[in-house]
Design an enzyme around this catalytic site. Structure first.
Site, mmCIF file in Angstrom:
data_model
loop_
_atom_site.group_PDB
_atom_site.id
_atom_site.type_symbol
_atom_site.label_atom_id
_atom_site.label_comp_id
_atom_site.label_asym_id
_atom_site.label_seq_id
_atom_site.Cartn_x
_atom_site.Cartn_y
_atom_site.Cartn_z
ATOM 1 N N ASN A 167 0.741 1.980 6.918
ATOM 2 C CA ASN A 167 0.507 1.119 5.754
ATOM 3 C C ASN A 167 0.585 1.888 4.444
ATOM 4 O O ASN A 167 0.865 1.305 3.406
ATOM 5 C CB ASN A 167 -0.861 0.432 5.862
ATOM 6 N N ARG B 227 0.805 -1.219 0.000
ATOM 7 C CA ARG B 227 0.000 0.000 0.000
ATOM 8 C C ARG B 227 0.842 1.276 0.000
ATOM 9 O O ARG B 227 0.327 2.376 -0.146
ATOM 10 C CB ARG B 227 -0.960 -0.026 1.206
#
Ligand code: UD1
Ligand code: CA
Length: 454
Positions: free
Chosen positions: A226, A16
């Protein structure tokens, strides 16, 4: 049982992040995410640190090579429990094991110690947090009495479970025999077909182990990274935390939202920092220092009562008390500015000592020079320290006056009380008290006629 084995999971790619750099090599406050975790764990006593690497393992290991860690490879990233399974051969018998995630960088030492205490009391420790927006995190499922039963990952959660706001931070602790028994029991029967470490909670409970809920001292401890948006938000909240520490120690910051500390900042008190200053590496500040807007201070020591004016850069240098530097000054590595000296605008100084009470106030380059006390270096004076192959030194004694627009061709020495006339190119050394004039003779032509327009 005082031994501690800490397993840090750092094998994932960090999909991500959309980056060619592995996630744990992205930086927060100037240090990689993984460096934050490792340096906190380094403070745990009697501790072995096992770091699980995988995606771009070589790069991750090389970057953290000086750290005192055992690196263990996870060649395929089949999930967090699979990653922990790689560590099992390195886990010592009768040790307390703490699992940390390389992408949850700010867990504090005191929280880790609380986790270890829970294990010593015969429980398992799980660090949880309340989140207004729990999206992306595993949810903590508790029974009616409020005891922890299991963790369910977002992708496997029912609509009701998705409403749970208590989340898993990823940090857990148990004893080494529990870890060795329970990790191999974890299966990958979930939506992503990954081996989830979070399943260990249910296994622990079914084995009669109580799971102690531990909460962080501050929310920034449990923020996971993330994607880059989360990274930038964590950067800001961490900077705000560092700015608060700095202020509570007795210093003022014009605007704590525009303060950046990327390393260690040791400080006295009554210092004032204007907006947009960056402190990088190891910086030490005395007392009563004033730093103007947009300054960048790197690995330097600044003594009491120094004033650094706007837009100055100070790199690997020392500025002694009462000196004034800037605006727009650049001190490069190896510079020492003496007590009460002043360095003004558009002055670049490298590997040079400036004696106390000297003035270098405008438009000057000094490189590889030693300057005595009370010297005056005029505007536009330059040390020609480089002959195209080697660097050479310039020595300037005390009370020397170097006139404006002078080039000092090194190696060269200007002895005490000497004087260099403005506009000189000085190629031979000047003895004590001498005047050096090294410029073309001026001619004034009488009767000169300007060219005519044709
Ligand atoms: C994980 C937790 C989730 C928790 C969140 C907290 C699991 C299954 N989920 O989710 O409950 O709320 O962290 O931040 O544990 N890693 C490996 N090898 C692998 C997979 C991952 O080393 O095979 C490492 C990653 O590099 C990363 C960490 O483990 O540092 C966590 O992995 P990640 O994929 O980010 O898990 P999350 O989805 O955030
Ligand atoms: Ca994560």
């Amino acid at each position: 049982m005082n031994k501690v084995d800490v397993v840090v999971l750092a094998a994932g790619k960090g999909t991500r992040m959309n980056s060619s750099l592995p996630k744990v090599l992205h930086k927060l406050a100037g240090r990689t995410l993984l460096q934050h975790v490792i340096s906190t764990v380094n403070c745990v006593s009697d501790c072995r640190i096992i770091v699980i690497t995988g995606h771009q393992a070589e790069a991750v290991e090389k970057f953290h090579a000086q750290r005192n860690c055992i690196f263990v490879r996870q060649s395929e990233q089949l999930g967090t429990a699979h990653a922990v399974a790689m560590s099992l051969p390195y886990i010592r018998d009768l040790s307390n094991v703490v699992i940390l995630y390389g992408d949850v960088p700010l867990v504090s030492l005191s929280t880790i110690e609380k986790m270890i205490e829970a294990v010593k009391e015969g429980q398992m420790g799980l660090l949880t947090a309340e989140k207004h927006n729990p999206s992306g995190y595993g949810r903590i499922v508790s029974n009616e009495e409020g005891s922890i039963e299991s963790i369910v990952e977002q992708s496997d959660a029912t609509p009701n479970q998705l409403k749970i706001t208590e989340v898993n931070t990823g940090v857990m602790a148990m004893n080494s025999s529990q870890l060795k028994n329970w990790v191999p029991q974890i299966r990958n029967s979930n939506k992503k077909n990954e081996y989830y470490l979070t399943d260990i909670i249910e296994i622990a409970r079914l084995n009669g182990c109580f799971i102690k809920r531990i909460q962080p001292n501050s929310n920034i401890e449990v923020e996971g990274v993330n994607n880059r948006e989360q990274l930038s938000r964590l950067e800001r909240s961490y900077q705000k935390y560092l700015a608060n520490e700095f202020m509570l120690a007795g210093n003022s910051i014009a605007d704590p939202d525009r303060f950046d500390q990327r390393g260690k900042l040791k400080t006295g008190f009554d210092n004032y920092i204007d907006v947009n200053c960056i402190f990088e590496g190891e910086v030490q500040l005395g007392n009563n220092i004033s730093i103007g807007p947009n300054c960048h201070i790197i690995n330097s020591i600044i003594d009491d009562c120094v004033e650094i004016k706007a837009n100055s850069i100070v790199d690997s240098s020392r500025i002694k008390s009462g000196a004034i530097v800037g605006p727009f000054a650049r001190l490069r590595p190896g510079t020492l500015i003496g007590e009460g000296s002043s360095v003004g605008n558009f002055v670049e100084i490298k590997k040079t000592t400036v004696g106390h009470g000297s003035k270098v106030n405008h438009l000057t380059y000094l490189g590889d020079a030693k300057i005595g006390p009370r010297a005056n270096i005029g505007a536009g004076a330059i040390t020609c320290n480089y002959d195209g192959s080697k660097k050479h030194e310039t020595t300037i004694g005390e009370n020397v006056f170097v006139g404006s627009n002078t080039t000092l061709v090194a190696p060269i020495a200007l002895s005490d009380n000497s004087f260099v006339a403005a506009g000189s190119t000085v190629t031979t050394s000047v003895a004590q008290g001498q005047l050096a004039v090294g410029r073309a003779q001026q001619r004034n032509v009488t009767g000169w006629k300007p060219p005519k327009n044709s």
